[in-house]
Scaffold this motif. Structure first.
Motif, PDB file in Angstrom:
ATOM      1  N   PRO A 256       0.827  -1.453   0.163  1.00  0.00           N
ATOM      2  CA  PRO A 256      -0.277  -0.082   0.184  1.00  0.00           C
ATOM      3  C   PRO A 256       1.297   1.071   0.128  1.00  0.00           C
ATOM      4  O   PRO A 256       1.980   0.918   0.804  1.00  0.00           O
ATOM      5  CB  PRO A 256      -1.370  -0.180   1.371  1.00  0.00           C
TER       6      PRO A 256
ATOM      7  N   ASP B 259       4.073   0.887   3.311  1.00  0.00           N
ATOM      8  CA  ASP B 259       3.667   0.023   4.185  1.00  0.00           C
ATOM      9  C   ASP B 259       4.966  -1.143   4.187  1.00  0.00           C
ATOM     10  O   ASP B 259       4.871  -1.683   2.756  1.00  0.00           O
ATOM     11  CB  ASP B 259       2.637  -0.514   4.525  1.00  0.00           C
TER      12      ASP B 259
ATOM     13  N   GLY C 163       0.767  -5.825   0.721  1.00  0.00           N
ATOM     14  CA  GLY C 163      -1.443  -5.502   0.434  1.00  0.00           C
ATOM     15  C   GLY C 163      -2.134  -5.202  -0.385  1.00  0.00           C
ATOM     16  O   GLY C 163      -1.320  -4.703  -1.006  1.00  0.00           O
TER      17      GLY C 163
ATOM     18  N   ARG D 254      -5.434   0.478   1.205  1.00  0.00           N
ATOM     19  CA  ARG D 254      -5.112   1.456   2.569  1.00  0.00           C
ATOM     20  C   ARG D 254      -3.913   1.276   3.808  1.00  0.00           C
ATOM     21  O   ARG D 254      -3.981   0.010   3.069  1.00  0.00           O
ATOM     22  CB  ARG D 254      -6.506   1.503   3.651  1.00  0.00           C
TER      23      ARG D 254
ATOM     24  N   ILE E 220      -2.125   0.011  -4.910  1.00  0.00           N
ATOM     25  CA  ILE E 220      -1.246  -0.563  -4.463  1.00  0.00           C
ATOM     26  C   ILE E 220      -0.775  -1.210  -5.430  1.00  0.00           C
ATOM     27  O   ILE E 220      -0.570  -0.703  -6.903  1.00  0.00           O
ATOM     28  CB  ILE E 220      -2.071  -2.784  -4.858  1.00  0.00           C
TER      29      ILE E 220
ATOM     30  N   GLN F 160       0.758  -2.245  15.674  1.00  0.00           N
ATOM     31  CA  GLN F 160       1.598  -2.652  14.253  1.00  0.00           C
ATOM     32  C   GLN F 160       3.234  -2.091  14.496  1.00  0.00           C
ATOM     33  O   GLN F 160       3.370  -2.858  13.424  1.00  0.00           O
ATOM     34  CB  GLN F 160       1.161  -2.179  13.309  1.00  0.00           C
TER      35      GLN F 160
ATOM     36  N   THR G 108       0.471 -13.193  -2.919  1.00  0.00           N
ATOM     37  CA  THR G 108      -0.341 -13.866  -2.049  1.00  0.00           C
ATOM     38  C   THR G 108      -1.488 -12.724  -2.490  1.00  0.00           C
ATOM     39  O   THR G 108      -1.285 -11.692  -1.191  1.00  0.00           O
ATOM     40  CB  THR G 108      -0.682 -14.797  -1.708  1.00  0.00           C
TER      41      THR G 108
ATOM     42  N   ARG H  55      -1.649 -13.295   7.460  1.00  0.00           N
ATOM     43  CA  ARG H  55      -2.691 -12.237   7.537  1.00  0.00           C
ATOM     44  C   ARG H  55      -3.253 -12.051   6.158  1.00  0.00           C
ATOM     45  O   ARG H  55      -3.112 -12.623   4.910  1.00  0.00           O
ATOM     46  CB  ARG H  55      -1.500 -11.201   7.137  1.00  0.00           C
ATOM     47  N   ASP H  56      -4.503 -12.033   5.974  1.00  0.00           N
ATOM     48  CA  ASP H  56      -5.096 -11.680   4.881  1.00  0.00           C
ATOM     49  C   ASP H  56      -5.166 -10.471   4.334  1.00  0.00           C
ATOM     50  O   ASP H  56      -4.818  -9.145   5.043  1.00  0.00           O
ATOM     51  CB  ASP H  56      -7.110 -11.456   5.436  1.00  0.00           C
ATOM     52  N   THR H  57      -3.465 -10.469   3.336  1.00  0.00           N
ATOM     53  CA  THR H  57      -3.805  -9.140   2.603  1.00  0.00           C
ATOM     54  C   THR H  57      -4.486  -8.057   1.675  1.00  0.00           C
ATOM     55  O   THR H  57      -4.811  -7.135   1.601  1.00  0.00           O
ATOM     56  CB  THR H  57      -2.534  -9.277   1.888  1.00  0.00           C
ATOM     57  N   VAL H  58      -5.947  -8.416   2.258  1.00  0.00           N
ATOM     58  CA  VAL H  58      -7.065  -7.791   1.095  1.00  0.00           C
ATOM     59  C   VAL H  58      -7.370  -7.199   2.481  1.00  0.00           C
ATOM     60  O   VAL H  58      -7.929  -5.778   2.476  1.00  0.00           O
ATOM     61  CB  VAL H  58      -8.268  -8.719   1.176  1.00  0.00           C
TER      62      VAL H  58
ATOM     63  N   TYR I 274      -6.184  -7.126   5.558  1.00  0.00           N
ATOM     64  CA  TYR I 274      -5.370  -7.190   6.620  1.00  0.00           C
ATOM     65  C   TYR I 274      -5.708  -7.447   8.120  1.00  0.00           C
ATOM     66  O   TYR I 274      -4.847  -7.890   9.130  1.00  0.00           O
ATOM     67  CB  TYR I 274      -5.230  -5.870   6.879  1.00  0.00           C
TER      68      TYR I 274
END
Lengths: 418, 112
Positions: free
Chosen positions: A260, A301, A305, A309, A341, B33, B68, B90-93, B95
């Motif tokens: 992100p 970041d 991700g 965001r 992204i 985090q 992924t 962790r779900d990368t969509v 988070y």
């Protein structure tokens, strides 16, 4: 497809009918059963690729498939900075080609992309920053790219609001300045390329997500989409942050990670900043849009991700640095904040390349700096796709460089540390 | 985590809200985090005899990543706390953090 040209006369003519009769800037056709070339991704890079394929390579039937709406990804999420002051020859030539295309783009597309060459300033805060700036600036000049070194006094005279005092938290020791750099209107770039490509017969198909890449005997045959199967002789993938997802569909692993990257804009202000100020060391860059908003970019970041965001802590650090540089901005209110992204390569340079699958091409890895390259990226990628071989400008950006080791390390000029 | 009392009630207190990347350190508990460093994709094994690999195999180990979209096994270090490494799914969509387990273990639900 004859389209009326945009001009002062067409503006006056349409004023007579209260601007109710403008024709659509591009069609919304149903997908055909097959195309000669399918471009996956309707951002600036994809639309530019389609435009140059049609305008310069006459490849026949072309479609651009876009999952959402055109220009809705990173094209609509960046901070619109255009420059070409990269260190290494390969990157400098590529971005300089792009900058030269920017300089004639509004005329070529008959669409005002509002390219404003107000100069781009890269600040140095430490002795090592300054050494790197001298080195990069000299390299630029050897490559025929305009670059000047500014002293703190010269910076102060250009940007009086900046705190260049020696007691600042991030003292400003100097800067490189590229006068031909500047900003452009991000949406207009997507719309201008879309309109010009559509006028040359390119089908722009929105709300059409590619879900699979069809292959047969090691060659591409078409794509599966949410609107059915579409055949294709060649498939050109330009999907930025989702490059790895498309790579998976073709059975390829890519040296790319998606992160992100955030940006924010302020409430509109009276004109206060007439150039672009970037600081690699403190992770901030700022310019003022024609609407008067301060457009501020942050860093990426560290984690990967796809959520469009990022973390609050990134924005916090970014804004702290901007306020330290520009104390006058401390009470400016921010209106919007968002994330895009970005697909980052290990060497901070893009991949514009053929792939092991015949007829499948990838253009990705632009990371945090793709917007400036929009026309150049499309130009070299169209050449690569049409001729099934790279142009001299993008030969070094082949995916094979990660196997041969011929990386092009542009972390220093990338603007955003990652 | 910031322990100063909040001046007013915010979304942060809303029950059931998915916290944006608050990470449960296996040793220190839940922390923000930004106390942690991201260490990239987990379970990448360094080849035991690099000299036997082709350039393409070495490049795949060195540069290529799963990247992924969805559940992603990755390494984090609690740098501002116990300074220990651990793994996270962790779900990368969204988070959302789906699992936390120690370095050297396999992700929950996967056999060694």
């Amino acid at each position: 497809m004859k389209k009326s040209r945009y001009s002062i006369f067409s503006l006056a003519r349409n004023a007579l009918s209260y601007h109710q009769d403008w024709s659509a800037a591009w069609r919304s056709p149903e997908p055909a059963t097959a195309y000669d070339v399918i471009v996956v991704g309707g951002g600036g890079h994809g639309l530019a690729t389609a435009y140059y394929l049609a305008a310069e390579h006459q490849v026949g039937r072309i479609a651009v498939l876009e999952k959402g709406w055109i220009g809705g990804g990173n094209t609509g999420r960046n901070t619109t900075i255009v420059r070409s002051n990269y260190l290494w020859d390969e990157a400098a030539h590529l971005y300089e080609k792009s900058l030269q295309l920017w300089e004639g783009l509004s005329q070529e597309l008959n669409f005002n992309v509002m390219f404003s060459q107000r100069g781009v300033m890269n600040l140095g805060h430490t002795l090592q920053d300054m050494r790197d700036i001298y080195r990069r600036s000299n390299a630029n000049r050897l490559n025929g790219i305009d670059s000047e070194i500014l002293t703190p006094e010269q910076i102060k005279s250009k940007v009086p609001q900046m705190n260049v005092s020696a007691s600042a938290r991030y003292p400003v020791l100097g800067a490189s300045f590229q006068p031909r750099g500047g900003v452009a209107r991000h949406d207009a770039v997507a719309w201008g390329f879309a309109r010009a490509a559509d006028a040359r017969g390119v089908d722009i198909i929105q709300n059409c997500e590619v879900t699979g890449i069809l292959r047969e005997n090691g060659a591409v045959r078409g794509v599966e989409t949410t609107r059915g199967t579409i055949g294709a002789g060649k498939v050109a993938v330009v999907v930025a942050g989702h490059a790895s997802v498309l790579g998976d569909m073709a059975g390829m692993r890519l040296p790319v990670e998606s992160h992100p990257l955030q940006a924010l804009v302020s409430e509109p202000l009276k004109p206060v900043l007439d150039t672009v100020v970037m600081s690699n060391a403190v992770h901030g860059y700022v310019s003022q849009s024609d609407k008067g908003e301060l457009v501020i970019g942050a860093g990426i970041d560290a984690y990967t991700g796809y959520g469009q965001r990022g973390s609050y802590s990134i924005i916090e650090g970014n804004v702290a640095a901007i306020v330290e540089l520009f104390p006058i901005f401390s009470r400016v209110r921010m209106l919007r904040q968002w994330g895009g992204i970005v697909d980052v390569c290990p060497d901070a340079c893009p991949i514009i390349s053929r792939t092991p699958v015949e007829g499948l091409y990838f253009n990705c890895g632009w990371g945090t700096g793709g917007f400036k390259a929009t026309p150049g990226s499309g130009w070299v990628f169209a050449h690569t796709v049409a001729n099934d071989s790279p142009h001299a400008l993008n030969a070094a950006f082949d995916i094979e460089r990660f196997t041969t080791g011929a990386l092009i390390d542009e972390h220093g000029a990338a603007g955003v540390a990652h | 985590m910031n322990t100063a009392p909040l001046g007013w009630r915010t979304e942060r207190d809303a029950p059931g809200r998915v916290k944006v990347l608050e990470i449960e350190c296996p040793w220190c508990g839940a922390r923000d985090q930004d106390e942690f460093q991201y260490g990239g994709e987990a379970h990448i094994v360094r080849p035991t005899s690099p000299e036997d690999l082709s350039d393409a195999q070495w490049a795949d180990y060195l540069f290529n990543r799963a990247n992924t979209k969805g559940p992603h096994a990755e390494q984090w270090c609690h740098g501002a706390g116990c300074r220990r490494w651990f793994n996270v799914v962790r779900d990368t969509v969204s988070y959302a953090i789906l699992a936390i387990y120690r370095t050297g273990d396999r992700p929950p639900g996967q056999n060694p």
